[in-house]
Structure formats: structure tokens, C-alpha cells
Design a protein around this motif. Structure first.
Motif, mmCIF file in Angstrom:
data_model
loop_
_atom_site.group_PDB
_atom_site.id
_atom_site.type_symbol
_atom_site.label_atom_id
_atom_site.label_comp_id
_atom_site.label_asym_id
_atom_site.label_seq_id
_atom_site.Cartn_x
_atom_site.Cartn_y
_atom_site.Cartn_z
ATOM 1 N N GLY A 1 -8.355 -21.191 -7.351
ATOM 2 C CA GLY A 1 -8.418 -21.116 -8.648
ATOM 3 C C GLY A 1 -7.930 -19.813 -9.466
ATOM 4 O O GLY A 1 -7.778 -19.912 -10.934
ATOM 5 N N SER A 2 -7.618 -19.084 -8.812
ATOM 6 C CA SER A 2 -7.035 -17.522 -9.303
ATOM 7 C C SER A 2 -5.796 -17.171 -8.897
ATOM 8 O O SER A 2 -5.251 -16.165 -9.439
ATOM 9 C CB SER A 2 -8.138 -16.376 -8.838
ATOM 10 N N GLU A 3 -4.884 -18.026 -8.199
ATOM 11 C CA GLU A 3 -3.733 -17.771 -7.683
ATOM 12 C C GLU A 3 -2.978 -19.172 -8.137
ATOM 13 O O GLU A 3 -2.625 -20.147 -7.206
ATOM 14 C CB GLU A 3 -3.660 -17.717 -6.321
ATOM 15 N N ASP A 4 -2.314 -19.057 -9.267
ATOM 16 C CA ASP A 4 -1.720 -20.533 -9.520
ATOM 17 C C ASP A 4 -0.547 -20.844 -8.668
ATOM 18 O O ASP A 4 -0.203 -21.958 -8.341
ATOM 19 C CB ASP A 4 -0.907 -20.174 -11.105
ATOM 20 N N THR A 5 0.134 -19.668 -8.194
ATOM 21 C CA THR A 5 1.581 -20.195 -7.194
ATOM 22 C C THR A 5 1.100 -20.578 -5.767
ATOM 23 O O THR A 5 1.685 -20.967 -5.063
ATOM 24 C CB THR A 5 2.411 -18.969 -7.063
ATOM 25 N N LEU A 6 -0.192 -20.328 -5.598
ATOM 26 C CA LEU A 6 -0.687 -20.715 -4.034
ATOM 27 C C LEU A 6 -1.992 -21.681 -4.304
ATOM 28 O O LEU A 6 -2.378 -21.823 -3.154
ATOM 29 C CB LEU A 6 -1.300 -19.373 -3.488
ATOM 30 N N VAL A 7 -1.812 -22.441 -5.204
ATOM 31 C CA VAL A 7 -2.875 -23.372 -5.258
ATOM 32 C C VAL A 7 -2.918 -24.719 -4.039
ATOM 33 O O VAL A 7 -3.713 -24.819 -3.543
ATOM 34 C CB VAL A 7 -3.044 -24.232 -6.792
ATOM 35 N N GLY A 8 -1.469 -25.030 -3.988
ATOM 36 C CA GLY A 8 -0.916 -26.015 -3.000
ATOM 37 C C GLY A 8 -1.644 -25.531 -1.872
ATOM 38 O O GLY A 8 -2.176 -26.242 -0.905
ATOM 39 N N PRO A 9 -1.216 -24.310 -1.310
ATOM 40 C CA PRO A 9 -1.288 -23.931 0.137
ATOM 41 C C PRO A 9 -2.849 -23.663 0.307
ATOM 42 O O PRO A 9 -3.459 -24.001 1.568
ATOM 43 C CB PRO A 9 -0.532 -22.557 0.373
ATOM 44 N N LEU A 10 -3.410 -23.066 -0.620
ATOM 45 C CA LEU A 10 -4.844 -22.607 -0.455
ATOM 46 C C LEU A 10 -5.952 -23.939 -0.397
ATOM 47 O O LEU A 10 -6.669 -24.048 0.474
ATOM 48 C CB LEU A 10 -5.437 -21.997 -1.508
ATOM 49 N N LYS A 11 -5.495 -24.902 -1.413
ATOM 50 C CA LYS A 11 -6.120 -26.110 -1.268
ATOM 51 C C LYS A 11 -6.074 -26.831 0.165
ATOM 52 O O LYS A 11 -6.956 -27.637 0.653
ATOM 53 C CB LYS A 11 -5.960 -27.028 -2.377
ATOM 54 N N GLY A 12 -4.641 -26.743 0.716
ATOM 55 C CA GLY A 12 -4.305 -27.459 2.040
ATOM 56 C C GLY A 12 -5.100 -26.774 3.133
ATOM 57 O O GLY A 12 -5.522 -27.542 3.926
ATOM 58 N N VAL A 13 -5.098 -25.478 3.039
ATOM 59 C CA VAL A 13 -6.039 -24.886 4.056
ATOM 60 C C VAL A 13 -7.562 -25.187 4.081
ATOM 61 O O VAL A 13 -8.178 -25.499 5.042
ATOM 62 C CB VAL A 13 -5.783 -23.224 3.885
ATOM 63 N N ALA A 14 -7.920 -25.295 2.843
ATOM 64 C CA ALA A 14 -9.193 -25.745 2.671
ATOM 65 C C ALA A 14 -9.553 -27.011 3.285
ATOM 66 O O ALA A 14 -10.428 -27.230 3.928
ATOM 67 C CB ALA A 14 -9.736 -25.445 1.277
ATOM 68 N N ASP A 15 -8.914 -27.992 3.017
ATOM 69 C CA ASP A 15 -8.728 -29.414 3.296
ATOM 70 C C ASP A 15 -8.763 -29.383 4.874
ATOM 71 O O ASP A 15 -9.433 -30.034 5.534
ATOM 72 C CB ASP A 15 -7.612 -30.301 2.800
#
Length: 415
Positions: free
Chosen positions: A262-276
Motif C-alpha cells: 500500500g505504500s510502494e506504488d512501484t512494488l505493488v505487483g511483486p509485494l502482493k505476489g509474495v503475499a499470495d
């Protein structure tokens, strides 16, 4: 055991050779005990009869333990379990029965089976108060663990070629609560039980002098088996405990990546991917942990308890032989009524032979069941581990491919 071994007349080299042969077959992996008593009227079937029944493999009695209920009275709180029986045996009046039993009823049945068949291997019951890993006696986990163990106990008895035909087993499965209570009162009187206990203690203290070497080898095997299965049980319990702790931490791990996105616009995809990925792997880890708890742990712990039952069986066999030897010694002193004593010795000699044959036949059956149970648990665990790691690997590989694809698209766009 060392005391009786020292008194045995088996030659050391013979004992070592035979013990090595039997122990070589063992797995190559580095609350109050009641005094055992046995009935004079114990009956036994031969090893050949036992093996013939096993070869028949015709199951005609099915038992289920389920539906635990809590009961609270003025003096105690206890759990009862429903015992459902379906059978085609002619000695039963009906084909289906439903009764409720509490733990002490199972304990009574086990004692009656051991009393009637002192050298048959009666399957173990779960501990009376606490099962490893469980603290609260009336917790849902404890009750379910005990229910499964009681279910296995009754089905082991039902599958046994001799124990399943016990009148006590039939009464346990069919009698209503008040009928069972009445039946229990028909057992040997207190003085009779005390007399049997005194003789058992005396024979145990006296020890056996001429134990056949095959039974000495059995004792060595049981000691080795007990040490190994106890070690496996302890390590497995520790692994399960640590995995549950890891599972709890893993469950808290995924939300951190989601919040971070939520605080890293450029890393939204990778961060949510790791969470998943973490969440999906957490679910696989939970399933693997449940498999260990439901399959491997109960099997290993059951055979820890069974090793103690084996030791008790071997002690009872020695007690029977020790009584026979004591009577022979009394006859040699010529200070007693020889005719009466000879008659008693003849009966004891038959009893020793029956006891030995029963144990030898049941020993083979037990080893076959034990190896089948443990092999099945190990193979199932191995397959579950393979599935677990393959699924988690696939999750992370999919994530890597998605990131590489996105990286290639970004490079193309920038060019």
C-alpha cells in the motif's frame, strides 16, 4: 529384564546369534501400572490355528467409536463414546448394536482380555489422563485424539483371530450400561484376585531359570524396538510442535507484504505476489502438519505403548514358567504330597506349553501388523512431503515466471 536374563541357562553365543537374527529385522533407525495377573482357566489356540484364521482374512465384525459426549454428575465429569457394531457372526443375537462406553469400560475390557489370554498381545489403550502434546483433559483435541485411539483399540481386537471371540468383548459391544455394570461384578472376588497377584509377584521375584532362547531373543528384540520407536516418537512430536509454531508465524507473514504494497506504488505487483505465495504455501503447510498429526504421530505413539504391552506379555510368560519350575523344585524336596503335586505340575506343564504356543503365534501376527502399519505411515508421510514441496515449488515458480514476464514487458516498453 537383566535379572531374568542372568538366570537363563541359554548359552551366550546362542543367545547373541538368535537375538541378532531377530533384532536385525527391527526398524534400522538410529500411569500407573497394575500388577499383571492371569487366570488358571486361560484358554489358548495354537499358532497354526491363529495363522489359518489370519490367512482366511474374512472380516465379519465392524466397530466404530464416535460421537463423544460429556457427562457431569455431583462427583465427577467424564466422557462417553458411542460404540457401533455391525456383525454377521452367529453368536450375536442381532446384526447391529449401539452402546455408550466411557474410558474405564475400555480399561476393564483390556484387563479381562489380558487376564484370560496372558500371552496374547492385547493392543494398547491411550494413556489414562494425558496424551502427549495435550494439556486439557476435556479439550476438543484431547477428546478427539482419545476417540481415534479407542477406535483403533477396538478394531485391533475385532481383527484378532482369538481376542475377537472373547465373551467379554461380546458383552462390551452389546450390553447396555446397567447390564455391563452387573456383568463386571461377576468377576473373581477380591481374595481370589489378591491370591493371583501374590503368586505373580512371587514368581516375578523368583525369576525363570530355563527360559527358551527364542523368548530371550524376543526380549532383546522388544528392548531394541522400544528404544528406537520411543526416539522416533519424541523427535516426531518435537517436529510437529516446531512446525505448528512455524505455521503460526507464517500465517502472520503474508499480511505484512500486503500492507507494505500500500505504500510502494512501484512494488505493488511483486509485494502482493509474495503475499499470495506465502498464503498459498501456508495452507499447504497446514495440510502437511495435519497429516503428520493424524497419521504418523498416532502410529508411532501407539507402538510406543505397544512396546510396553509386549514387555508385560513376556513377563507374564516368565511368571507362568517360574511357577512351573517352583513346583518342580518343591517335588524334588520330597516334603510334600507328591501325587497331588505331580498332578498340579502336569497341569502347569500344559499351561506353559499353551502359553508358549500362544505367544509364538501372536508374535508373528504382531510383527506382520506392526511392519504393515509403520510402513504405511512412512510411505504416506513421504508421499505427502513430496506433494507438499512440489506444490510450494510450483507456487514460487509461477511467481518467478510472472515477474520475468513483467520485466521483459517493461524492457520492451522502455526501448
Amino acid at each position: 529384564m537383566s535379572g531374568t536374563d542372568a538366570e537363563s541357562t541359554v548359552l551366550p553365543n546362542q543367545t547373541h546369534t538368535m537375538a541378532a537374527d531377530i533384532c536385525g529385522q527391527t526398524l534400522d533407525l538410529d500411569e500407573d501400572d497394575d500388577l499383571e495377573v492371569f487366570s488358571k482357566q486361560a484358554t489358548h489356540r495354537s499358532a497354526l490355528e491363529l495363522e489359518a484364521d489370519d490367512e482366511g482374512d474374512l472380516k465379519d465384525i465392524f466397530v466404530t467409536v464416535d460421537n463423544p459426549e460429556s457427562h457431569i454428575t455431583a462427583i465427577e465429569t467424564f466422557i462417553t463414546y458411542r460404540v457401533l457394531t455391525k456383525t454377521t457372526r452367529s453368536e450375536f443375537d442381532n446384526s447391529e448394536y449401539e452402546v455408550r462406553r466411557r474410558y474405564q469400560d475400555f480399561f476393564w475390557l483390556k484387563g479381562k482380555l489380558e487376564e484370560a489370554h496372558p500371552t496374547l498381545i492385547v493392543p494398547p489403550l491411550p494413556e489414562k489422563f494425558v496424551v502427549k502434546g495435550m494439556v486439557e483433559r476435556f479439550s476438543g483435541d484431547f477428546i478427539e485424539t482419545r476417540r481415534k485411539a479407542l477406535h483403533r483399540f477396538l478394531n485391533h481386537v475385532a481383527d484378532h483371530a482369538i481376542l475377537s471371540f472373547s465373551e467379554d468383548f461380546k458383552v462390551f459391544l452389546t450390553a447396555q450400561v446397567w447390564e455391563l455394570a452387573s456383568y463386571k461384578k461377576q468377576g473373581p472376588g477380591l481374595l481370589s484376585r489378591m491370591g493371583e497377584t501374590v503368586r505373580a509377584v512371587a514368581n516375578s521375584v523368583r525369576g525363570v531359570k530355563n527360559r527358551p532362547e527364542e523368548f530371550t531373543a524376543m526380549q532383546l528384540y522388544v528392548e531394541a524396538f522400544s528404544n528406537k520407536i520411543i526416539s522416533l516418537d519424541k523427535v516426531t512430536q518435537r517436529i510437529v510442535k516446531e512446525q505448528k509454531e512455524y505455521l503460526g508465524e507464517l500465517k502472520e507473514y503474508a499480511p505484512v507484504y500486503t500492507l507494505w504494497s500500500g505504500s510502494e506504488d512501484t512494488l505493488v505487483g511483486p509485494l502482493k505476489g509474495v503475499a499470495d505465495c506465502i498464503e498459498r504455501c501456508w495452507k499447504e503447510t497446514e495440510e502437511q502438519d495435519n497429516h503428520l498429526t493424524d497419521t504418523l504421530v498416532p502410529t508411532l505413539h501407539e507402538y510406543v505403548l505397544c512396546s510396553e504391552s509386549l514387555k508385560a506379555v513376556l513377563r507374564r510368560r516368565d511368571n507362568i514358567q517360574a511357577e512351573f519350575e517352583a513346583k518342580n523344585e518343591a517335588l524334588a524336596t520330597k516334603k510334600v504330597d507328591q501325587d497331588a503335586l505331580k498332578e498340579e505340575i502336569d497341569k502347569l506343564e500344559d499351561r506353559v506349553e499353551w502359553a508358549n504356543n500362544a505367544l509364538k503365534g501372536d508374535w508373528s501376527r504382531w510383527q506382520k501388523c506392526m511392519r504393515g502399519d509403520i510402513k504405511s505411515a512412512f510411505v504416506s508421510t513421504a508421499q505427502k512431503n513430496v506433494d507438499y514441496y512440489e506444490k510450494c515449488l510450483a507456487v514460487w515458480e509461477t511467481f518467478l515466471l510472472s515477474q520475468r514476464s513483467e520485466g521483459s514487458e517493461d524492457a520492451d516498453n522502455s526501448s
